[in-house]
Design a protein around this motif. Structure first.
Motif, PDB file in Angstrom:
ATOM      1  N   ARG A 264       0.817  -1.213   0.000  1.00 52.47           N
ATOM      2  CA  ARG A 264       0.000   0.000   0.000  1.00 52.47           C
ATOM      3  C   ARG A 264       0.855   1.268   0.000  1.00 52.47           C
ATOM      4  O   ARG A 264       0.548   2.236  -0.720  1.00 52.47           O
ATOM      5  CB  ARG A 264      -0.932  -0.012   1.217  1.00 52.47           C
ATOM      6  N   SER A 265       1.931   1.290   0.763  1.00 48.53           N
ATOM      7  CA  SER A 265       2.779   2.490   0.816  1.00 48.53           C
ATOM      8  C   SER A 265       3.419   2.755  -0.547  1.00 48.53           C
ATOM      9  O   SER A 265       3.586   3.905  -0.957  1.00 48.53           O
ATOM     10  CB  SER A 265       3.854   2.333   1.884  1.00 48.53           C
ATOM     11  N   TRP A 266       3.782   1.692  -1.267  1.00 47.64           N
ATOM     12  CA  TRP A 266       4.332   1.854  -2.605  1.00 47.64           C
ATOM     13  C   TRP A 266       3.313   2.519  -3.524  1.00 47.64           C
ATOM     14  O   TRP A 266       3.651   3.387  -4.319  1.00 47.64           O
ATOM     15  CB  TRP A 266       4.743   0.493  -3.184  1.00 47.64           C
ATOM     16  N   HIS A 267       2.066   2.073  -3.413  1.00 47.22           N
ATOM     17  CA  HIS A 267       1.030   2.615  -4.284  1.00 47.22           C
ATOM     18  C   HIS A 267       0.747   4.084  -3.976  1.00 47.22           C
ATOM     19  O   HIS A 267       0.475   4.871  -4.894  1.00 47.22           O
ATOM     20  CB  HIS A 267      -0.250   1.785  -4.153  1.00 47.22           C
ATOM     21  N   HIS A 268       0.821   4.453  -2.720  1.00 42.29           N
ATOM     22  CA  HIS A 268       0.642   5.865  -2.376  1.00 42.29           C
ATOM     23  C   HIS A 268       1.754   6.715  -2.981  1.00 42.29           C
ATOM     24  O   HIS A 268       1.493   7.822  -3.492  1.00 42.29           O
ATOM     25  CB  HIS A 268       0.588   6.038  -0.855  1.00 42.29           C
TER      26      HIS A 268
END
Length: 436
Positions: A264-268
């Motif tokens: 999720r942090s990568w996608h943000h």
């Protein structure tokens, strides 16, 4: 338009079952197919890029048409082929992982898949439409095999070189190389002659497609290939496609779309930086296009414009990355997932729908059909495309409620595995629209 085999160790390869598919990939593939269709229709099927400059400008000059054209170039042009190519590379990564889980080599099966795809693409290229992408994907897919055991750093280095370094350096080599070899005057004459040949080839293709004879139109399509295929800019375009494949391969290795919650942090970060780079790169591209149309800038007298290819490529990648991240994050929410799942059957039948789009478009635009080529302004072309795609959605749902594959996908798999694949859903199997 990629598929994968099962991960059961010790079993022979077979197409994945509906329940084994990654639903988010099918949704993204359906979304990408929509954008690719808009691009193909806007630029090629409508005849827009084949028209003389004055006629093309007249079609897109009114206020609404200028807005539609600007929105297309900012949000659609090259973003969806980037997304589609990324998904192709990611699909290869998934297939590679499943082959390793079976303790078998991916090379024999994947080579057969690509060989069949190449055959389908060549038929589409010669007999239907010169803008075929399938044959290009098949050829470059074989090159992906060379990277299957390379390190992440090596793959990333090649991707960066193909996507940034090549678009940055190639225009300077093309511009200054002939000048250094033959002198400025000879280089200018050669460039002018090449441009005239290109214009004449487009004029002949437009005349052929405008004919009321089906055979004349298709013969013109085939002749245009002899002009288009040897061009150096096609090699540059293929280099960018391979670079996008490699980004998809890396994303698959890191389970970017298979395990979204963990990433999720990568996608943000992808969403934020994708939007920043996308807005800057595509904004610069739209501004430069308007300045060129107004005659205020010209690559021949403004050499700094040669760097715009690399700037625009970064813009394409940025906005495509933002689309991927946004879809991945929204797909984790139940309400959005139900809405987005509407596109999943379209993505599962991407090959069938892609080929169908070409056939329907020829019937609408070519002279032997409705003869709309060169006549529709951008807004009407996009509206017509949206209507056709909107009809493909329920068609895909209806088809996959009864069958395992689309007809073209069934042919692809049957030829790949060397045996007729079961077509109808078995009793108790969930239709595509019910999986996810």
């Amino acid at each position: 338009m990629s598929d994968a085999t099962t991960s059961d160790p010790g079993t022979r390869a077979r197409p994945v079952d509906v329940s084994e598919r990654v639903a988010l990939l099918d949704v993204l593939r359906g979304f990408a197919l929509w954008g690719v269709f808009v691009s193909n229709s806007f630029a090629w099927f409508s005849g827009y890029v084949l028209l003389p400059r004055a006629q093309a400008q007249a079609l897109s000059a009114p206020g609404l048409e200028a807005v539609v054209s600007g929105l297309y170039h900012f949000f659609v042009n090259q973003k969806f082929i980037t997304l589609f190519s990324f998904l192709f590379g990611l699909g290869f990564s998934i297939q590679l992982a499943r082959a390793e889980a079976r303790k078998s080599s991916i090379v024999p099966l994947y080579s057969r898949r690509l060989g069949v795809l190449l055959a389908i693409g060549l038929v589409h290229l010669v007999a239907v439409w010169a803008g075929d992408i399938l044959s290009t994907y098949a050829v470059l897919g074989f090159m992906l095999l060379l990277f299957r055991q390379r390190s992440d750093r090596t793959v990333l280095t090649w991707a960066g070189g193909l996507l940034v370094a090549v678009p940055l350096l190639a225009p300077f080599v093309q511009h200054y190389g002939p000048i250094l070899l033959h002198g400025a005057q000879a280089a200018a004459q050669a460039a002018k002659a090449s441009n005239e040949i290109d214009l004449r080839a487009k004029e002949q293709l437009l005349a052929g497609l405008s004919s009321d004879s089906f055979w004349t139109a298709q013969a013109a399509n085939a002749r245009f290939l002899t002009h288009m295929v040897p061009q150096s800019k096609r090699l540059l375009w293929m280099a960018s496609i391979l670079g996008r494949f490699l980004l998809g391969l890396l994303a698959g290795r890191y389970l970017l779309l298979q395990e979204v919650e963990r990433r999720r942090s990568w996608h943000h970060r992808l969403l934020f930086w994708g939007l920043v780079l996308g807005v800057l790169g595509n904004g610069a591209g739209v501004v430069m296009q308007r300045l060129r149309l107004a005659g205020l800038v010209d690559p021949a007298r403004d050499p700094w414009m040669l760097a715009m290819s690399a700037v625009m490529e970064v813009g394409f990648l940025g906005l495509a990355a933002a689309y991927v991240a946004a879809f991945a994050l929204l797909f984790q929410r139940e309400r959005w997932r139900r809405v987005m799942q509407v596109l999943a059957p379209v993505g599962r039948m991407a090959l069938t729908n892609y080929l169908l789009q070409s056939v329907v478009s020829l019937c609408l635009y070519d002279g032997w059909g409705l003869g709309l080529i060169g006549k529709l302004p951008p807004s009407r072309c996009v509206a017509l495309t949206l209507i056709i795609f909107a009809l493909q959605v329920p068609f895909s749902h209806a088809w996959l409620s009864r069958f395992r594959f689309g007809p073209a996908e069934w042919l692809w798999r049957s030829l790949t595995y060397g045996r007729r694949q079961p077509m109808r859903l078995a009793p108790g199997d969930a239709p595509a629209s019910m999986t996810g």
